[in-house]
Enzyme design. Sequence first.
Site, PDB file in Angstrom:
ATOM      1  N   CYS A 399       0.797  -1.219   0.000  1.00 36.11           N
ATOM      2  CA  CYS A 399       0.000   0.000   0.000  1.00 36.11           C
ATOM      3  C   CYS A 399       0.834   1.275   0.000  1.00 36.11           C
ATOM      4  CB  CYS A 399      -0.965  -0.006   1.177  1.00 36.11           C
ATOM      5  SG  CYS A 399      -0.161  -0.227   2.773  1.00 36.11           S
ATOM      6  N   HIS A 443      -2.624   0.534   6.939  1.00 33.64           N
ATOM      7  CA  HIS A 443      -2.840   0.765   5.518  1.00 33.64           C
ATOM      8  C   HIS A 443      -2.478   2.212   5.183  1.00 33.64           C
ATOM      9  CE1 HIS A 443      -4.313  -0.360   1.679  1.00 33.64           C
ATOM     10  NE2 HIS A 443      -5.393   0.429   1.682  1.00 33.64           N
ATOM     11  N   ASP A 459      -8.205   4.556  -3.216  1.00 32.67           N
ATOM     12  CA  ASP A 459      -7.251   3.582  -2.680  1.00 32.67           C
ATOM     13  C   ASP A 459      -6.603   2.795  -3.812  1.00 32.67           C
ATOM     14  OD1 ASP A 459      -5.799   1.726  -1.325  1.00 32.67           O
ATOM     15  OD2 ASP A 459      -7.459   0.956  -0.121  1.00 32.67           O
TER      16      ASP A 459
END
Lengths: 663, 313
Positions: A399, A443, A459
């Site tokens: 991420c 995250h 995202d």
Amino acid sequence: MSGISRATQGWMLLTQVAIMVPLMDQASHWTLAIVSLCLLWRLGIFFARWASPPRWLLNLLGIGTAAALFSQLSGNGTMATLINLLLLGYSLKSIETKSGKDLMVVLLTGYFLIGLHLIDRFGAIMSVQLILMVALNSACMLSNYRSQETKHTFILSLKLIVASLPLAIALFVLIPRLPPMWQIQTSTLARTGLSDSMALGDIAQLTRSDELVMRASFTDDPPPAEQLYWRALILDSYDGRRWSASANVATEPAEHYQPMAPFLDYSLQVEANNQTWLATLRGSRSDSSRLRPQAAQQLHWQVPLISRTKIDLQQGHYPAAMSLSLEAEQQNLLLPAHGNPLARQWAQQLREQYPQPQQRMAAIMSHFRQNPFRYTLSPPPLGGEQIDGFLFNTKAGFCGHYASTMVFVARAAGVPARIVTGYQGGERGLNNEFVSVYQYNAHAWVEYWLPLQGWQRIDPTAAVAPERVEQGAEATLSQQPEFSQQSGLFTWRNSRAIWHLRGVLEQLDYQWSRHVIGFDHKRQISFWQEWLGGFQWWKLAVLLGFILLLVGISQSGLLSRTKPTPTPIRLYNKAQQRLSRWGIQRLDNEAPLAHLERVQQHSQALYDAYLPFCRLFIEVQYQATPTPAKIKRLRGRFQFFIRQTNQAKRRGPVAVKPVTAHE
Amino acid sequence: MNIANAMWHKWLHKRLPPSRAQTLSHRSIFILPSGAGIAYLVMCMVLFILGTNYQNNLILALAFILLSLFHTSLLMAYRNLSGITLRAGKSNSCHAGEQASFTVELSAERYRHHIALGFANTTAQLTDVDNAHNSCCELPFPSTQRGKLNPGRIWIETRYPLGLCRAWSVQDLNLSALIWPTAIAGPTGLNSASNTDQNQPQQIRPGIEDFQGLERWQQGDSQSRVAWKQLAQTGSWQIKQFVEPIASPTILTLDSCCSIEDGLSHLTAQLLQHENNRQPYALKLQQQSIEADIGRTHLLQCLDALALYQEGK
């Protein structure tokens, strides 16, 4: 009380090990060495191999202790120093313990050290451990006052504590919680967690930890996992290697983001992490005075969080159209002057190709989706130009890589954007009652600015590994060999029974935190309000007095101990009381018959009144088994004797009229 | 201070009057925290402050558990003492300056742990009380002067179970012991010589010291006394006869040359000496005279008479 029995020495050794071992992670190397030496010596004394330590050794250990503390001082702050100091004192005192007084010092320190265990441990299991440690320490004390009977000592000590629990619970519920008396230095409790800056690679470290971050419970059903983005930190400044929070985040005025109805009520039970940030859903607000709203819709603690805390929150909707201040816009477009030319070039292309910011972002997303990017926790090295290296060369990362690349490209393409770090998703408990967020849920994602619509969440990781967002980190990560190697959790995750057991334990821990750890001032006030009509000091005093009385009566055996004296003996004793008026009561070692004779010598009249009762008493007491009829008769004769002597009192000491048989 | 002390004793006398047997109950048991108990309470307070400052409910809970553990130990200390019966036993006399001792018998229905027993200003004795059989404690008490010794109230105390509370009682068991005068050797032979008639032939009685002569052997005589030499020479069975001289009974009286106490001390020394030498002796005091005799009982009788001589004058 001089000299300590071997049993007590054994208990002391056991207690010391039980108390000190869990604290060893706070101890410095010096402390560790000295403590182990002391324990070994104590063991030697226990097995009668060694004498108590000679003076020079004690002196040497004292110097070592000073050195250990000195080395500690520079480091971790007061609490760690205090713990080290107590550990050292505790073990040093124990090896020179000779008398009951020394023992008492050791034991009192022991109780205090038990308290220090609790500073950063809050689980339900801790309460059991707590009770056991207190029981052990008390058993050690107890054994000093008991001869032999070693095996019952611990049981008895447990019983003492269980007997103390009702009063303790009453105190816990009733005694008002006070505000902290002074500010505590909190730098001691080093904790893992999100840091306020991120270089590529950081979050992977976190991801491997299965430590609990917080538990969220919702009044209604929890929202689906893909909506659970717990925002903790905004990173809007990039120096070519590292993302961090700029001072300009604060220029975004907080009041612009007052959320509006409808609200989603939820509460968080947050583990202590010694940080001020709190990971919340976007658009959350709270009435609590412990939180202060921050810019960019963040909520921060007033002071770093040092204990497991429960907080009630509301997530609302936020106004759509707003303008971005000039400083904020500049900050969110800022890039280093040089570096990553390929990425900048691609961004320029996107800018020319798509007039709308939204389209540019969508193009970046589809670029990730359509090219062979993959999600991995062990990305290959990126080289000097990190963004270029990732985007055009390795195409493998997690991420952090995707988020920072996306923000870089967006900014280069003229779209204000920033990285948000926090947690995503969470694990649902049994009955859907709460969602547990672990460190492996950490995250990073992206927010970009759309004119008239405000900050939008996007995202990029979802484009590459959608299951990471939808099913949670666990589903994705458990396939990653590095992850399962580090965390024992996932290797036994396969067994359903164990999984269920873990669920039950989590449930227990959750309830424990909710009702015990989270029993704060507010809840206490509402308890008083609900049950006792509001808090008043006199009510507290009366209530505690009443409870003390109740516990006292039941434990001291004042009620149960009064075994009734058998009627004949009771009557006989009363008769003796009456006879004592003339100084002729029965003596301690006198037989009733001999006494009777003495009464006769004293006064015939008294003898005549006393004789029938005394005869029957002797019969009932020593010869026949007493029947109710006989007892009744005895009572009659006793009353006769009393009546006779009453008259005697009125007329003078011995003028009792002669009587014949009463019946 | 003295007034307070006197009032305290007066109050005690009223509340706990003397008796040869006493059972401890809530009327007679006092409880206060011990030094360790006070330290413990302070520690609980510190834990409470720590818990408050860290807003840590578990530390607060620990403080409350420890606090109520204190409460429990207070009640247990009371329970450990209450119901014990103290009975006065034998008192052992001694010479002034030595330790007299008093036997006290303890009994209880349940087992009692770690009971300390003693008089004020003496070292306490530790004992457990078993419900099965009574336990006896011999409590020493230093004597300073002859006469009747009243050791005062007995302290009975326990710190069971945790040493945090001291439960105690002070009971008057009506104990007393006779303290004999200290034995001090005076000018020897002063009284005894004057009473001995030197012209009388010395009386003897069978003994083992001096050889007296031979006698015919009779059935039942000890073989060790058979005169074997004579038997070999003459063939007749004879036994050797030994005697020891008996001094005529000495009449011991109080010497008027020095103070009464010194005189009594000298008398005591003489009594002991005569008893040791197995010489019969009689005692003659102002209004009391004890016939000449010898032996333990006689000695005690004489010593008791000396102890009580002009007591309270």
